[in-house]
Design a protein around this motif. Structure first.
Motif, PDB file in Angstrom:
ATOM      1  N   ASP A   1      13.300   6.019   1.824  1.00  8.19           N
ATOM      2  CA  ASP A   1      12.108   6.071   1.978  1.00  8.19           C
ATOM      3  C   ASP A   1      11.485   7.090   0.685  1.00  8.19           C
ATOM      4  O   ASP A   1      11.706   7.971   0.804  1.00  8.19           O
TER       5      ASP A   1
ATOM      6  N   ASP B   1       3.358   5.422   8.430  1.00  6.73           N
ATOM      7  CA  ASP B   1       3.701   6.846   8.338  1.00  6.73           C
ATOM      8  C   ASP B   1       2.397   7.623   9.041  1.00  6.73           C
ATOM      9  O   ASP B   1       1.408   7.617   8.521  1.00  6.73           O
TER      10      ASP B   1
ATOM     11  N   GLY C   1       5.903   1.489  -0.556  1.00  7.78           N
ATOM     12  CA  GLY C   1       4.311   1.576  -0.589  1.00  7.78           C
ATOM     13  C   GLY C   1       3.939   1.081  -1.848  1.00  7.78           C
ATOM     14  O   GLY C   1       3.259  -0.080  -1.969  1.00  7.78           O
ATOM     15  N   ASN C   2       3.892   2.094  -2.728  1.00  4.21           N
ATOM     16  CA  ASN C   2       3.005   1.800  -4.002  1.00  4.21           C
ATOM     17  C   ASN C   2       3.467   0.628  -4.762  1.00  4.21           C
ATOM     18  O   ASN C   2       2.691  -0.221  -5.319  1.00  4.21           O
TER      19      ASN C   2
ATOM     20  N   GLY D   1       3.365   7.040  -3.848  1.00  8.03           N
ATOM     21  CA  GLY D   1       3.520   6.811  -5.261  1.00  8.03           C
ATOM     22  C   GLY D   1       4.081   8.016  -6.026  1.00  8.03           C
ATOM     23  O   GLY D   1       3.889   8.299  -6.994  1.00  8.03           O
TER      24      GLY D   1
ATOM     25  N   SER E   1       5.130  -0.016   3.306  1.00 10.40           N
ATOM     26  CA  SER E   1       4.480   1.123   3.652  1.00 10.40           C
ATOM     27  C   SER E   1       3.075   0.951   3.780  1.00 10.40           C
ATOM     28  O   SER E   1       2.248   1.061   2.854  1.00 10.40           O
TER      29      SER E   1
ATOM     30  N   GLY F   1       9.438   6.176  -3.416  1.00  7.94           N
ATOM     31  CA  GLY F   1      10.102   5.817  -4.798  1.00  7.94           C
ATOM     32  C   GLY F   1      10.712   4.822  -5.064  1.00  7.94           C
ATOM     33  O   GLY F   1      11.546   4.627  -6.150  1.00  7.94           O
TER      34      GLY F   1
ATOM     35  N   HIS G   1       7.483   6.105  11.359  1.00 12.15           N
ATOM     36  CA  HIS G   1       7.788   7.408  10.733  1.00 12.15           C
ATOM     37  C   HIS G   1       7.139   8.390  11.113  1.00 12.15           C
ATOM     38  O   HIS G   1       6.029   8.727  10.498  1.00 12.15           O
TER      39      HIS G   1
ATOM     40  N   GLY H   1       4.987  13.298   2.472  1.00 14.76           N
ATOM     41  CA  GLY H   1       3.592  13.616   2.524  1.00 14.76           C
ATOM     42  C   GLY H   1       2.708  12.837   1.991  1.00 14.76           C
ATOM     43  O   GLY H   1       1.655  12.538   2.032  1.00 14.76           O
TER      44      GLY H   1
HETATM   45  C1  DX5 Z   1       5.853   9.537   2.259  1.00 19.51           C
HETATM   46  C2  DX5 Z   1       6.174   8.223   3.113  1.00 19.51           C
HETATM   47  C3  DX5 Z   1       6.478   7.183   2.502  1.00 19.51           C
HETATM   48  C4  DX5 Z   1       5.554   6.596   1.412  1.00 19.51           C
HETATM   49  C5  DX5 Z   1       6.421   5.853   0.564  1.00 19.51           C
HETATM   50  O1  DX5 Z   1       5.875  10.504   2.973  1.00 19.51           O
HETATM   51  O2  DX5 Z   1       7.254   8.709   4.356  1.00 19.51           O
HETATM   52  O3  DX5 Z   1       6.723   5.999   3.578  1.00 19.51           O
HETATM   53  O4  DX5 Z   1       4.330   5.881   1.819  1.00 19.51           O
HETATM   54  O5  DX5 Z   1       5.423   5.772  -0.692  1.00 19.51           O
HETATM   55  P1  DX5 Z   1       6.097   5.206  -2.108  1.00 19.51           P
HETATM   56  O6  DX5 Z   1       7.012   3.805  -1.881  1.00 19.51           O
HETATM   57  O7  DX5 Z   1       4.810   4.826  -2.856  1.00 19.51           O
HETATM   58  O8  DX5 Z   1       6.909   6.202  -2.605  1.00 19.51           O
END
Ligand code: DX5
Ligand code: ZN
Length: 226
Positions: free
Chosen positions: A185, A35, A207-208, A145, A8, A187, A66, A142
């Motif tokens: 998607d 996102d 993402g994180n 992380g 992400s 965590g 997304h 939203g």
């Molecule tokens: C949250 C996004 C995700 C987010 C995931 O609303 O849809 O795609 O970037 O981030 P992590 O992987 O850090 O939870």
């Protein structure tokens, strides 16, 4: 079942967007997750067309867009023009899903629908045969992380069952669609990637876990091999 990682870009360094995109381009990740947030459907604002176009320029990978926005149907064509290969809208944000999915198909992009953690997979029943992909949110949409919501993999298993009945397979085939792609998607990290794939996910957004790792490419490999 496929094994795809979709990093992400929300967690990328926006001062070095080209560098971070190229880094993902050179990695084992097959998709790039984008996102888009409008401050209405979710309590956050991210980015739109110019950023998507900049990412498109820096990679040839599959752009997984997304949309966390209200009335996404208004912008489908523009996201496709900007480079989206898959456009995922939220079940909770669309009143005429049939019309919206038609617009996505006409745009040339693949069709995806996402559901929030509190939305049951049963809401997808009436149009599941028309979808390329379902995105299960394992955090409240939203923000990046956040911690993975336990129980999200039960929804994946339930959805895989719904999509695998002989009737559903036949209905999808009649529309020229193969197996449903299931994406998750929120965590996701190397600690739970293996369990997510095992539950029936084909694609994992991270993402994180990717951008926060000392070696993002190695982290992606780790997730793929877990
Ligand atoms: C949250 C996004 C995700 C987010 C995931 O609303 O849809 O795609 O970037 O981030 P992590 O992987 O850090 O939870
Ligand atoms: Zn997302």
């Amino acid at each position: 079942m496929k094994r795809i990682i979709s990093p992400s870009m929300l967690s990328a360094d926006f001062g070095n967007l080209e560098r971070d995109t190229k880094m993902i381009d050179a990695s084992a990740a097959e998709w790039v997750h984008i996102d888009v947030m409008d401050g209405v459907f979710v309590p956050n604002i991210s980015f739109g067309f110019p950023v998507l176009k900049a990412i498109r320029k820096a990679t040839t990978k599959f752009l997984d867009v997304h949309l966390m926005i209200v009335e996404p149907e208004k912008y489908v064509a523009r996201f496709a023009e900007a480079g989206a290969a898959l456009i995922t809208v939220h079940h909770e944000a669309v009143s005429d899903m049939g019309g919206c999915l038609e617009l996505i198909r006409e745009s040339g992009a693949m069709t995806g629908v996402s559901i929030k953690p509190a939305t049951p997979v049963s809401v997808l029943a009436s149009y599941l045969e028309r979808l390329d992909l379902v995105l299960i949110m394992s955090v409240e949409p939203g923000f990046g992380g956040q911690s993975f919501i336990e129980g999200s993999l039960d929804k994946v298993r339930e959805l895989r069952q719904m999509a695998s009945t002989p009737e559903m397979r036949a209905a999808r085939q009649a529309r020229g669609l193969g197996e449903l792609i299931i994406e998750i998607d929120g965590g996701i990290s190397a600690a739970n990637a293996g369990a997510a794939f095992e539950a029936g996910c084909d694609a994992l957004v991270a993402g994180n876990a990717v951008f926060g790792a000392p070696d993002p490419a190695a982290e992606i490999e780790k997730m793929l091999n877990s």
